[in-house]
Design a protein around this motif. Structure first.
Motif, PDB file in Angstrom:
ATOM      1  N   LYS A   1      21.905  33.028  -7.397  1.00 32.33           N
ATOM      2  CA  LYS A   1      21.902  32.898  -5.928  1.00 32.33           C
ATOM      3  C   LYS A   1      20.672  33.536  -5.275  1.00 32.33           C
ATOM      4  O   LYS A   1      20.612  33.658  -4.050  1.00 32.33           O
ATOM      5  CB  LYS A   1      23.180  33.494  -5.339  1.00 32.33           C
ATOM      6  CG  LYS A   1      24.432  32.711  -5.744  1.00 32.33           C
ATOM      7  CD  LYS A   1      25.643  33.071  -4.937  1.00 32.33           C
ATOM      8  CE  LYS A   1      26.877  32.388  -5.465  1.00 32.33           C
ATOM      9  NZ  LYS A   1      27.309  32.907  -6.787  1.00 32.33           N
TER      10      LYS A   1
ATOM     11  N   TRP B   1      23.114  36.436  -0.037  1.00 32.52           N
ATOM     12  CA  TRP B   1      23.322  36.874  -1.409  1.00 32.52           C
ATOM     13  C   TRP B   1      22.553  35.943  -2.307  1.00 32.52           C
ATOM     14  O   TRP B   1      22.889  34.783  -2.380  1.00 32.52           O
ATOM     15  CB  TRP B   1      24.822  36.838  -1.756  1.00 32.52           C
ATOM     16  CG  TRP B   1      25.082  37.443  -3.096  1.00 32.52           C
ATOM     17  CD1 TRP B   1      25.309  36.791  -4.274  1.00 32.52           C
ATOM     18  CD2 TRP B   1      25.147  38.845  -3.402  1.00 32.52           C
ATOM     19  NE1 TRP B   1      25.495  37.684  -5.296  1.00 32.52           N
ATOM     20  CE2 TRP B   1      25.405  38.946  -4.787  1.00 32.52           C
ATOM     21  CE3 TRP B   1      24.996  40.015  -2.644  1.00 32.52           C
ATOM     22  CZ2 TRP B   1      25.517  40.180  -5.429  1.00 32.52           C
ATOM     23  CZ3 TRP B   1      25.116  41.228  -3.291  1.00 32.52           C
ATOM     24  CH2 TRP B   1      25.378  41.292  -4.669  1.00 32.52           C
TER      25      TRP B   1
ATOM     26  N   ASN C   1      32.030  39.196   3.368  1.00 34.25           N
ATOM     27  CA  ASN C   1      31.358  38.293   2.432  1.00 34.25           C
ATOM     28  C   ASN C   1      32.093  36.957   2.482  1.00 34.25           C
ATOM     29  O   ASN C   1      33.310  36.920   2.294  1.00 34.25           O
ATOM     30  CB  ASN C   1      31.438  38.843   1.001  1.00 34.25           C
ATOM     31  CG  ASN C   1      30.729  40.183   0.850  1.00 34.25           C
ATOM     32  OD1 ASN C   1      29.988  40.596   1.733  1.00 34.25           O
ATOM     33  ND2 ASN C   1      30.949  40.849  -0.276  1.00 34.25           N
TER      34      ASN C   1
ATOM     35  N   PHE D   1      34.560  36.081 -13.407  1.00 32.99           N
ATOM     36  CA  PHE D   1      34.061  34.727 -13.640  1.00 32.99           C
ATOM     37  C   PHE D   1      34.247  34.241 -15.073  1.00 32.99           C
ATOM     38  O   PHE D   1      33.537  33.368 -15.540  1.00 32.99           O
ATOM     39  CB  PHE D   1      32.600  34.570 -13.208  1.00 32.99           C
ATOM     40  CG  PHE D   1      32.483  34.492 -11.727  1.00 32.99           C
ATOM     41  CD1 PHE D   1      33.296  33.618 -11.010  1.00 32.99           C
ATOM     42  CD2 PHE D   1      31.611  35.293 -11.041  1.00 32.99           C
ATOM     43  CE1 PHE D   1      33.220  33.564  -9.639  1.00 32.99           C
ATOM     44  CE2 PHE D   1      31.528  35.243  -9.661  1.00 32.99           C
ATOM     45  CZ  PHE D   1      32.335  34.378  -8.958  1.00 32.99           C
TER      46      PHE D   1
ATOM     47  N   ASN E   1      23.437  35.203 -12.480  1.00 31.54           N
ATOM     48  CA  ASN E   1      23.756  34.723 -11.136  1.00 31.54           C
ATOM     49  C   ASN E   1      22.461  34.179 -10.527  1.00 31.54           C
ATOM     50  O   ASN E   1      21.449  34.872 -10.492  1.00 31.54           O
ATOM     51  CB  ASN E   1      24.319  35.892 -10.311  1.00 31.54           C
ATOM     52  CG  ASN E   1      24.833  35.453  -8.952  1.00 31.54           C
ATOM     53  OD1 ASN E   1      24.133  34.768  -8.218  1.00 31.54           O
ATOM     54  ND2 ASN E   1      26.043  35.860  -8.618  1.00 31.54           N
TER      55      ASN E   1
ATOM     56  N   HIS F   1      25.777  47.046  -5.811  1.00 31.71           N
ATOM     57  CA  HIS F   1      27.095  47.563  -5.464  1.00 31.71           C
ATOM     58  C   HIS F   1      27.256  48.997  -5.959  1.00 31.71           C
ATOM     59  O   HIS F   1      28.246  49.334  -6.600  1.00 31.71           O
ATOM     60  CB  HIS F   1      28.183  46.701  -6.095  1.00 31.71           C
ATOM     61  CG  HIS F   1      28.223  45.284  -5.627  1.00 31.71           C
ATOM     62  ND1 HIS F   1      28.328  44.946  -4.274  1.00 31.71           N
ATOM     63  CD2 HIS F   1      28.199  44.106  -6.275  1.00 31.71           C
ATOM     64  CE1 HIS F   1      28.365  43.628  -4.161  1.00 31.71           C
ATOM     65  NE2 HIS F   1      28.278  43.084  -5.350  1.00 31.71           N
TER      66      HIS F   1
ATOM     67  N   GLU G   1      34.432  44.436  -1.682  1.00 34.47           N
ATOM     68  CA  GLU G   1      35.421  43.399  -1.960  1.00 34.47           C
ATOM     69  C   GLU G   1      36.659  43.864  -2.711  1.00 34.47           C
ATOM     70  O   GLU G   1      37.037  43.270  -3.723  1.00 34.47           O
ATOM     71  CB  GLU G   1      34.772  42.256  -2.742  1.00 34.47           C
ATOM     72  CG  GLU G   1      33.699  41.527  -1.979  1.00 34.47           C
ATOM     73  CD  GLU G   1      33.396  40.159  -2.559  1.00 34.47           C
ATOM     74  OE1 GLU G   1      33.730  39.903  -3.723  1.00 34.47           O
ATOM     75  OE2 GLU G   1      32.829  39.341  -1.818  1.00 34.47           O
TER      76      GLU G   1
ATOM     77  N   ASP H   1      30.417  41.273 -10.975  1.00 36.90           N
ATOM     78  CA  ASP H   1      29.494  40.188 -11.298  1.00 36.90           C
ATOM     79  C   ASP H   1      28.052  40.673 -11.477  1.00 36.90           C
ATOM     80  O   ASP H   1      27.132  40.135 -10.877  1.00 36.90           O
ATOM     81  CB  ASP H   1      29.579  39.151 -10.156  1.00 36.90           C
ATOM     82  CG  ASP H   1      28.792  37.892 -10.433  1.00 36.90           C
ATOM     83  OD1 ASP H   1      28.687  37.515 -11.605  1.00 36.90           O
ATOM     84  OD2 ASP H   1      28.280  37.293  -9.464  1.00 36.90           O
TER      85      ASP H   1
ATOM     86  N   TYR I   1      32.066  28.595  -2.921  1.00 35.77           N
ATOM     87  CA  TYR I   1      33.316  28.708  -3.694  1.00 35.77           C
ATOM     88  C   TYR I   1      34.466  28.005  -2.983  1.00 35.77           C
ATOM     89  O   TYR I   1      35.452  27.621  -3.593  1.00 35.77           O
ATOM     90  CB  TYR I   1      33.687  30.179  -3.923  1.00 35.77           C
ATOM     91  CG  TYR I   1      32.705  30.918  -4.805  1.00 35.77           C
ATOM     92  CD1 TYR I   1      32.426  30.463  -6.091  1.00 35.77           C
ATOM     93  CD2 TYR I   1      32.064  32.060  -4.356  1.00 35.77           C
ATOM     94  CE1 TYR I   1      31.518  31.130  -6.896  1.00 35.77           C
ATOM     95  CE2 TYR I   1      31.166  32.735  -5.159  1.00 35.77           C
ATOM     96  CZ  TYR I   1      30.890  32.263  -6.426  1.00 35.77           C
ATOM     97  OH  TYR I   1      29.997  32.932  -7.229  1.00 35.77           O
TER      98      TYR I   1
ATOM     99  N   TYR J   1      31.976  32.682   1.377  1.00 43.56           N
ATOM    100  CA  TYR J   1      31.327  31.626   0.584  1.00 43.56           C
ATOM    101  C   TYR J   1      31.842  30.244   0.957  1.00 43.56           C
ATOM    102  O   TYR J   1      32.120  29.424   0.092  1.00 43.56           O
ATOM    103  CB  TYR J   1      31.483  31.937  -0.916  1.00 43.56           C
ATOM    104  CG  TYR J   1      30.590  33.091  -1.335  1.00 43.56           C
ATOM    105  CD1 TYR J   1      29.282  32.864  -1.732  1.00 43.56           C
ATOM    106  CD2 TYR J   1      31.041  34.412  -1.281  1.00 43.56           C
ATOM    107  CE1 TYR J   1      28.438  33.912  -2.089  1.00 43.56           C
ATOM    108  CE2 TYR J   1      30.203  35.467  -1.639  1.00 43.56           C
ATOM    109  CZ  TYR J   1      28.904  35.212  -2.040  1.00 43.56           C
ATOM    110  OH  TYR J   1      28.071  36.250  -2.392  1.00 43.56           O
TER     111      TYR J   1
HETATM  112  C1  GCB Z   1      30.684  38.289  -4.318  1.00 46.25           C
HETATM  113  C2  GCB Z   1      30.383  39.624  -4.903  1.00 46.25           C
HETATM  114  C3  GCB Z   1      29.070  39.651  -5.657  1.00 46.25           C
HETATM  115  C4  GCB Z   1      28.912  38.373  -6.459  1.00 46.25           C
HETATM  116  C5  GCB Z   1      28.908  37.206  -5.504  1.00 46.25           C
HETATM  117  C6  GCB Z   1      28.788  35.852  -6.232  1.00 46.25           C
HETATM  118  O1  GCB Z   1      31.477  38.143  -3.444  1.00 46.25           O
HETATM  119  O2  GCB Z   1      30.416  40.666  -3.955  1.00 46.25           O
HETATM  120  O3  GCB Z   1      29.043  40.785  -6.476  1.00 46.25           O
HETATM  121  O4  GCB Z   1      27.776  38.378  -7.260  1.00 46.25           O
HETATM  122  O5  GCB Z   1      30.097  37.171  -4.780  1.00 46.25           O
HETATM  123  O6  GCB Z   1      27.676  35.375  -6.409  1.00 46.25           O
HETATM  124  O7  GCB Z   1      29.804  35.309  -6.611  1.00 46.25           O
END
Ligand code: GCB
Length: 583
Positions: A553, A534, A452, A141, A551, A331, A397, A169, A458, A454
């Motif tokens: 989330k 998540w 996973n 990121f 993060n 993880h 991932e 992350d 994303y 999004y």
């Molecule tokens: C993912 C990862 C995780 C991240 C998450 C995110 O796919 O597995 O480690 O924190 O996305 O929030 O982007």
């Protein structure tokens, strides 16, 4: 590896507390708390950003009454690698930051005397470690545009300066993150115990012991009454009218295997349960099980990734409050204490190796296979007897679509190894990232498909109607694989307290609408056997333009206050729990 235990044959000395610490050779020693990550224990950014070795020391005394006993020094986890010295002499080294290691010190520390314990810990991560580091290149990121002369020069400079960034992350919390203990056993001792149970009440056991003492196994029920007895290093016991370990509140019945060998003894709690995949069903004790619970991180203010039983208990009680029944140790393998709590509370665990950040290039796997296999074996050896562990996850991932054959050739031997190694032969998975799923040759091979996704965050950001359309299209593709599918991550960054009547990204309303939209797609499909949002709570990450204070989330804030989405899931999962109880 057995967890240290105090009983009539064994003593445990907890070495938690204030140790001496230094960040660089030649610095003055200063105080630091153990167990805990060192990064947030000082306001000095040098602690937070430190790369490389650090040193911890403590004077330890071995009580005189330990004389005649075997003494073992055990580290539950030092992140990411460690060398241990006693009175200036190196006594052991360990690679990997999330699993225990121990060294017998009977001949190294004399009862009644003091010794100096020194631990050198190293937090560097790169292509030879699990998890993976970027070797100074852009962090996960990060936003460095590739190909710009000046930015590339900056990255080179950073590499020369030894900057070490995560390819994952979560914050690279380091140090002595879990307890350190000195424990004793009699000279002849029980090294390991393996149990495999069947719903019929059959318990196959194996005791690995040092010495010639007679081995006896007594199974006690929850009231302490004898339910079965056996003699010898291996055997099959039968428990009449067994009570099963069920993944539901109030029903995770536990027995205890009381094992003796000569003068040594060990009490191992265990549950009777069977786990199996059949077609698109995930079965626990022959009944379809649906995973519902957020993924976690070991993360909290002050302690970083440091083991904290109060935090563990609080989190487990919040899982109960949510009516959640599972989590993945995203993880990396977690501290052993939480597995015990989950055994007792009936919460199931998907146990994951620290293989995260494994993107794909032409040298797929970077020669990590052998080390990865060792970590997988060690994780299974540590956690094999926990009834709460129902799936092994090989990693999170990795790139599996750009070099599909190379990816398959890396992961499938690990998949087979997990099956061969686990005495209970639990289902195995590899958690897949949002990718070109049609090209993937690995994830569809797993016993349970963990993906996973999004959509709406994303991808197709903020547009939940289109996100649903796209997600449904992908789910229809998975249907033909005839496997159980778990949505193992999905989520939306949400700033607690940010609101908007028209749901907009980052607001609490959007997080709820996002989950409502994804749930619609999941509920229509019976091959979907799980939803794991998540994340349970906001957590710290490496600095970056997409991570405002980490993060966000979480269904809860980092200090465990519920956002609107936590209340929403609480209602949804309470209904699910009721339906399951009715079955
Ligand atoms: C993912 C990862 C995780 C991240 C998450 C995110 O796919 O597995 O480690 O924190 O996305 O929030 O982007």
């Amino acid at each position: 590896m057995l967890y240290p235990q105090i009983n009539s044959a064994r003593a445990v000395m907890d070495l938690s507390g204030i140790w001496q610490f230094r960040l660089r050779e030649g610095d003055n020693w200063q105080s630091i708390a153990v167990p805990a990550s060192y990064n947030d224990q000082s306001p000095d950014a040098a602690f937070r950003d430190h790369t490389g070795k650090v040193w911890y020391r403590k004077r330890i005394a071995c009580p005189a009454f330990f004389a005649g006993q075997r003494a073992v020094l055990r580290f539950d986890a030092v992140t990411h690698s460690a060398r241990v010295f006693l009175n200036g002499k190196e006594v052991c080294a360990h690679r990997g930051g999330f699993l225990p290691f121990e060294i017998e010190v009977t001949d190294l520390i004399r009862p009644g005397e003091e010794a100096e314990l020194l631990v050198e810990a190293d937090n560097r991560i790169d292509h030879t470690t699990l998890p993976i580091g970027t070797e100074g290149d852009t962090a996960f990121f990060g936003s460095d545009n590739p190909g710009i002369t000046s930015v590339e020069a900056g990255k080179r400079l950073r590499r020369e300066n030894g900057v070490n960034l995560p390819a994952f992350d979560f914050f690279n919390y380091a140090g002595i993150n879990r307890p350190v203990r000195l424990y004793t056993t009699p000279a002849e001792y029980i090294r390991d115990i393996t149990l495999v149970t069947k719903m019929t009440g059959e318990v196959r056991y194996r005791v690995d012991a040092e010495g010639t003492g007679e081995i006896r196994v007594t199974v006690l029920d929850a009231q302490g009454r004898t339910a079965a007895e056996g003699k010898g290093a291996e055997g099959i016991l039968n428990i009449p009218e067994p009570r099963l370990w069920e993944p539901r509140p109030g029903t995770p019945y536990l027995y205890t295997a009381h094992v003796t060998c000569g003068a040594d003894e060990y009490d191992l709690p265990f549950g009777i349960r069977e786990v199996k995949v059949e077609g698109t069903k995930f079965l626990i004790n022959g009944k379809p099980f649906r995973f519902h619970g957020p993924c976690r991180h070991e993360d909290s203010p002050f302690r970083g990734r440091g083991m904290d039983q109060c935090l563990n208990m609080t989190d487990i009680n919040l899982y109960r409050w949510l009516h959640a029944n599972c989590f993945r140790t995203s993880h990396y393998p977690y501290a052993e204490e939480i597995y015990d709590l989950c055994d007792r509370e009936g919460i199931v665990i998907v146990d994951e190796t620290p293989a995260v950040g494994m993107w794909a290039d032409e040298n797929y796997g970077w020669g990590l296979g052998e080390y990865h296999a060792q970590v997988l074996r060690d994780m299974i050896a540590r956690d094999k007897n926990h009834p709460c562990v129902v799936v092994w996850s090989l990693g999170n991932e990795p790139g599996t679509d750009t070099y599909p054959e190379k990816a398959r050739d890396y992961w499938m031997p690990l998949y087979r190894l997990a099956h061969r190694t686990d005495p209970q032969d639990r289902p195995v998975t590899l958690v897949g990232c949002q990718n070109i799923y049609e090209k993937d040759r690995t994830i569809p091979e797993m016993d349970v498909v963990f993906i996973n996704r999004y959509y709406g965050w994303y991808n197709l950001s903020g547009d939940l109607e289109t996100a649903k359309y796209a997600f449904r299209m992908e789910l229809d593709w998975w249907k033909d694989k005839n496997k159980p599918v778990v949505l193992s991550e999905y989520g939306a960054d949400t700033i607690a307290g940010l609101h908007g009547a028209a749901a907009e990204m980052f607001t609490e309303e959007f997080q709820v609408e996002f989950y409502r939209a994804m749930s619609e797609c999941l509920d229509e499909r019976d091959f979907v056997v799980g939803e794991m949002p998540w994340n349970f709570a906001d957590f710290n990450t490496c600095q970056g333009p997409m991570r405002p204070g980490g993060n966000r989330k979480g269904l809860f804030t980092r200090d465990r206050r519920p956002k609107m989405a936590a209340h929403w899931f609480r209602g949804r999962w309470a209904e699910m729990e009721k339906r399951e109880e009715g079955r």
